[in-house]
Design a protein around this motif. Structure first.
Motif, PDB file in Angstrom:
ATOM      1  N   HIS A  56      14.820  11.853  15.128  1.00 51.10           N
ATOM      2  CA  HIS A  56      14.231  13.114  14.696  1.00 51.10           C
ATOM      3  C   HIS A  56      12.746  13.161  15.057  1.00 51.10           C
ATOM      4  O   HIS A  56      12.091  12.136  15.178  1.00 51.10           O
ATOM      5  N   GLY A  57      12.250  14.372  15.188  1.00 52.51           N
ATOM      6  CA  GLY A  57      10.832  14.551  15.431  1.00 52.51           C
ATOM      7  C   GLY A  57      10.456  14.391  16.891  1.00 52.51           C
ATOM      8  O   GLY A  57      11.118  13.707  17.666  1.00 52.51           O
ATOM      9  N   SER A  58       9.367  15.037  17.251  1.00 50.53           N
ATOM     10  CA  SER A  58       8.851  14.934  18.612  1.00 50.53           C
ATOM     11  C   SER A  58       8.073  13.639  18.779  1.00 50.53           C
ATOM     12  O   SER A  58       7.600  13.057  17.796  1.00 50.53           O
ATOM     13  N   PRO A  59       7.913  13.180  20.007  1.00 50.56           N
ATOM     14  CA  PRO A  59       7.057  12.017  20.233  1.00 50.56           C
ATOM     15  C   PRO A  59       5.647  12.295  19.712  1.00 50.56           C
ATOM     16  O   PRO A  59       5.167  13.424  19.750  1.00 50.56           O
ATOM     17  N   GLY A  60       4.988  11.269  19.207  1.00 50.89           N
ATOM     18  CA  GLY A  60       3.642  11.447  18.683  1.00 50.89           C
ATOM     19  C   GLY A  60       3.373  10.554  17.494  1.00 50.89           C
ATOM     20  O   GLY A  60       4.072   9.561  17.262  1.00 50.89           O
ATOM     21  N   VAL A  61       2.345  10.930  16.716  1.00 53.12           N
ATOM     22  CA  VAL A  61       1.872  10.124  15.590  1.00 53.12           C
ATOM     23  C   VAL A  61       2.171  10.835  14.286  1.00 53.12           C
ATOM     24  O   VAL A  61       1.968  12.048  14.165  1.00 53.12           O
ATOM     25  N   TYR A  62       2.627  10.063  13.287  1.00 48.22           N
ATOM     26  CA  TYR A  62       2.947  10.625  11.973  1.00 48.22           C
ATOM     27  C   TYR A  62       2.384   9.719  10.881  1.00 48.22           C
ATOM     28  O   TYR A  62       2.610   8.504  10.885  1.00 48.22           O
ATOM     29  N   ASN A  63       1.646  10.308   9.936  1.00 45.21           N
ATOM     30  CA  ASN A  63       1.223   9.573   8.747  1.00 45.21           C
ATOM     31  C   ASN A  63       2.407   9.442   7.799  1.00 45.21           C
ATOM     32  O   ASN A  63       3.103  10.421   7.523  1.00 45.21           O
ATOM     33  N   MET A  64       2.617   8.236   7.279  1.00 48.39           N
ATOM     34  CA  MET A  64       3.708   7.971   6.348  1.00 48.39           C
ATOM     35  C   MET A  64       3.134   7.362   5.071  1.00 48.39           C
ATOM     36  O   MET A  64       2.945   6.148   4.965  1.00 48.39           O
ATOM     37  N   VAL A  65       2.797   8.236   4.125  1.00 46.01           N
ATOM     38  CA  VAL A  65       2.173   7.798   2.881  1.00 46.01           C
ATOM     39  C   VAL A  65       2.677   8.657   1.727  1.00 46.01           C
ATOM     40  O   VAL A  65       3.278   9.712   1.936  1.00 46.01           O
ATOM     41  N   ASP A  66       2.409   8.199   0.498  1.00 40.45           N
ATOM     42  CA  ASP A  66       2.701   9.017  -0.670  1.00 40.45           C
ATOM     43  C   ASP A  66       1.832  10.270  -0.646  1.00 40.45           C
ATOM     44  O   ASP A  66       0.876  10.366   0.131  1.00 40.45           O
ATOM     45  N   ASP A  67       2.148  11.220  -1.513  1.00 38.25           N
ATOM     46  CA  ASP A  67       1.521  12.536  -1.443  1.00 38.25           C
ATOM     47  C   ASP A  67       0.010  12.532  -1.630  1.00 38.25           C
ATOM     48  O   ASP A  67      -0.692  13.305  -0.986  1.00 38.25           O
ATOM     49  N   GLU A  68      -0.507  11.685  -2.520  1.00 33.47           N
ATOM     50  CA  GLU A  68      -1.940  11.720  -2.814  1.00 33.47           C
ATOM     51  C   GLU A  68      -2.535  10.320  -2.787  1.00 33.47           C
ATOM     52  O   GLU A  68      -2.044   9.422  -3.456  1.00 33.47           O
ATOM     53  N   PRO A  69      -3.627  10.130  -2.014  1.00 36.14           N
ATOM     54  CA  PRO A  69      -4.321   8.842  -2.087  1.00 36.14           C
ATOM     55  C   PRO A  69      -5.018   8.713  -3.429  1.00 36.14           C
ATOM     56  O   PRO A  69      -5.399   9.713  -4.043  1.00 36.14           O
ATOM     57  N   ALA A  70      -5.158   7.486  -3.914  1.00 35.66           N
ATOM     58  CA  ALA A  70      -5.739   7.270  -5.234  1.00 35.66           C
ATOM     59  C   ALA A  70      -6.950   6.353  -5.135  1.00 35.66           C
ATOM     60  O   ALA A  70      -6.917   5.344  -4.427  1.00 35.66           O
ATOM     61  N   PRO A  71      -8.041   6.675  -5.853  1.00 32.05           N
ATOM     62  CA  PRO A  71      -9.191   5.768  -5.870  1.00 32.05           C
ATOM     63  C   PRO A  71      -8.860   4.494  -6.625  1.00 32.05           C
ATOM     64  O   PRO A  71      -8.035   4.484  -7.547  1.00 32.05           O
ATOM     65  N   LEU A  72      -9.505   3.421  -6.240  1.00 33.11           N
ATOM     66  CA  LEU A  72      -9.266   2.114  -6.854  1.00 33.11           C
ATOM     67  C   LEU A  72      -9.436   2.161  -8.364  1.00 33.11           C
ATOM     68  O   LEU A  72      -8.663   1.539  -9.102  1.00 33.11           O
ATOM     69  N   ARG A  73     -10.418   2.904  -8.846  1.00 32.72           N
ATOM     70  CA  ARG A  73     -10.693   2.938 -10.284  1.00 32.72           C
ATOM     71  C   ARG A  73      -9.554   3.577 -11.074  1.00 32.72           C
ATOM     72  O   ARG A  73      -9.456   3.388 -12.284  1.00 32.72           O
ATOM     73  N   GLU A  74      -8.664   4.315 -10.387  1.00 30.56           N
ATOM     74  CA  GLU A  74      -7.529   4.941 -11.064  1.00 30.56           C
ATOM     75  C   GLU A  74      -6.254   4.129 -10.908  1.00 30.56           C
ATOM     76  O   GLU A  74      -5.544   3.871 -11.876  1.00 30.56           O
ATOM     77  N   TRP A  75      -5.933   3.734  -9.672  1.00 28.40           N
ATOM     78  CA  TRP A  75      -4.628   3.106  -9.478  1.00 28.40           C
ATOM     79  C   TRP A  75      -4.587   1.664  -9.991  1.00 28.40           C
ATOM     80  O   TRP A  75      -3.543   1.217 -10.478  1.00 28.40           O
ATOM     81  N   LEU A  76      -5.709   0.935  -9.888  1.00 25.74           N
ATOM     82  CA  LEU A  76      -5.656  -0.468 -10.307  1.00 25.74           C
ATOM     83  C   LEU A  76      -5.442  -0.624 -11.811  1.00 25.74           C
ATOM     84  O   LEU A  76      -4.591  -1.428 -12.236  1.00 25.74           O
ATOM     85  N   PRO A  77      -6.144   0.130 -12.695  1.00 28.66           N
ATOM     86  CA  PRO A  77      -5.823   0.029 -14.122  1.00 28.66           C
ATOM     87  C   PRO A  77      -4.391   0.450 -14.450  1.00 28.66           C
ATOM     88  O   PRO A  77      -3.740  -0.153 -15.310  1.00 28.66           O
ATOM     89  N   ALA A  78      -3.890   1.499 -13.754  1.00 26.04           N
ATOM     90  CA  ALA A  78      -2.510   1.934 -13.979  1.00 26.04           C
ATOM     91  C   ALA A  78      -1.524   0.857 -13.535  1.00 26.04           C
ATOM     92  O   ALA A  78      -0.496   0.628 -14.190  1.00 26.04           O
ATOM     93  N   TYR A  79      -1.823   0.196 -12.448  1.00 25.69           N
ATOM     94  CA  TYR A  79      -0.981  -0.887 -11.948  1.00 25.69           C
ATOM     95  C   TYR A  79      -0.960  -2.052 -12.941  1.00 25.69           C
ATOM     96  O   TYR A  79       0.111  -2.603 -13.254  1.00 25.69           O
ATOM     97  N   ALA A  80      -2.139  -2.413 -13.466  1.00 23.46           N
ATOM     98  CA  ALA A  80      -2.200  -3.491 -14.452  1.00 23.46           C
ATOM     99  C   ALA A  80      -1.395  -3.139 -15.698  1.00 23.46           C
ATOM    100  O   ALA A  80      -0.682  -3.989 -16.250  1.00 23.46           O
ATOM    101  N   GLU A  81      -1.491  -1.891 -16.126  1.00 18.70           N
ATOM    102  CA  GLU A  81      -0.724  -1.455 -17.298  1.00 18.70           C
ATOM    103  C   GLU A  81       0.772  -1.558 -17.028  1.00 18.70           C
ATOM    104  O   GLU A  81       1.547  -1.973 -17.894  1.00 18.70           O
ATOM    105  N   ALA A  82       1.195  -1.171 -15.827  1.00 17.36           N
ATOM    106  CA  ALA A  82       2.617  -1.254 -15.474  1.00 17.36           C
ATOM    107  C   ALA A  82       3.099  -2.702 -15.465  1.00 17.36           C
ATOM    108  O   ALA A  82       4.262  -2.983 -15.800  1.00 17.36           O
TER     109      ALA A  82
END
Length: 205
Positions: free
Chosen positions: A151-177
């Protein structure tokens, strides 16, 4: 799992990867041509864009022009990989730029080295913690590979979750999980001394 390789940003861990991205890609493209393959799907990364403008980058955004320290060789290797695949002509090339992998068997899995460092409170929020991280679950990455085969045309595609997260947000949430204590906070100057200025800069800016 316990067998997950340790992520050690202070080691020369990029040297072997750079070699694979340059020489390995050259061999892969040659083999694909010889075999009459229709398409090559190659793995790149989504966090080597030039740090300017909006945090969310489209595929057309320029890659890092002057990355610090060891990241310069890594960026050159990624550019080589992508150009070899995209300029091959036949077979046609598709490049998937992935974020940081999480999920079973990754550094972020329970038993993975990032989880271990977070549990021991050795993975801190550095400075303002403004640096953005783009992630993708390992199962979503696998699905992207499968889709890119046909599928898709030749080329480049970003493959990431919908929103990037700053370290100050995702790391505390990760520790809590993980069910562990929240991460420490350290000033940027101290992180540069301990982890090196190259790595520290990615967590702050």
């Amino acid at each position: 799992s316990a067998a997950t390789p340790k992520f050690d940003p202070k080691s020369d861990y990029l040297a072997a990867t750079n070699k694979v991205r340059i020489e390995g890609t050259r061999n892969l493209v040659a083999a694909a041509k010889a075999a009459g393959a229709r398409r090559i799907v190659a793995e790149s990364v989504a966090f080597f864009y030039e740090p300017e403008g909006d945090w969310v980058k489209g595929e057309e955004a320029p890659l890092f022009r002057d990355p610090p320290g060891r990241f310069a060789d890594a960026c050159d290797a990624l550019i080589s990989l992508e150009s070899q695949v995209l300029e091959a002509g036949e077979p046609e090339g598709v490049v998937l730029r992935f974020g940081w992998f999480y999920g079973p068997g990754t550094y972020y899995d329970r038993g993975g080295s990032v989880a271990e460092e977070t549990t021991k409170r050795r993975y801190p929020v550095i400075g303002s913690g403004e640096g953005r991280f783009s992630f993708i679950h390992i199962e979503d990455a696998a699905a992207a590979y499968v889709a890119a085969l046909d599928h898709g045309s030749p080329g480049v595609y970003n493959m990431v979750d919908d929103e990037p997260a700053p370290l100050r947000e995702w790391l505390p949430a990760y520790a809590e999980a993980l069910g562990v204590k929240p991460p420490r906070r350290v000033p940027a100057w101290l992180a540069r001394l301990v982890a090196g200025k190259d790595l520290a800069s990615t967590a702050v800016t």
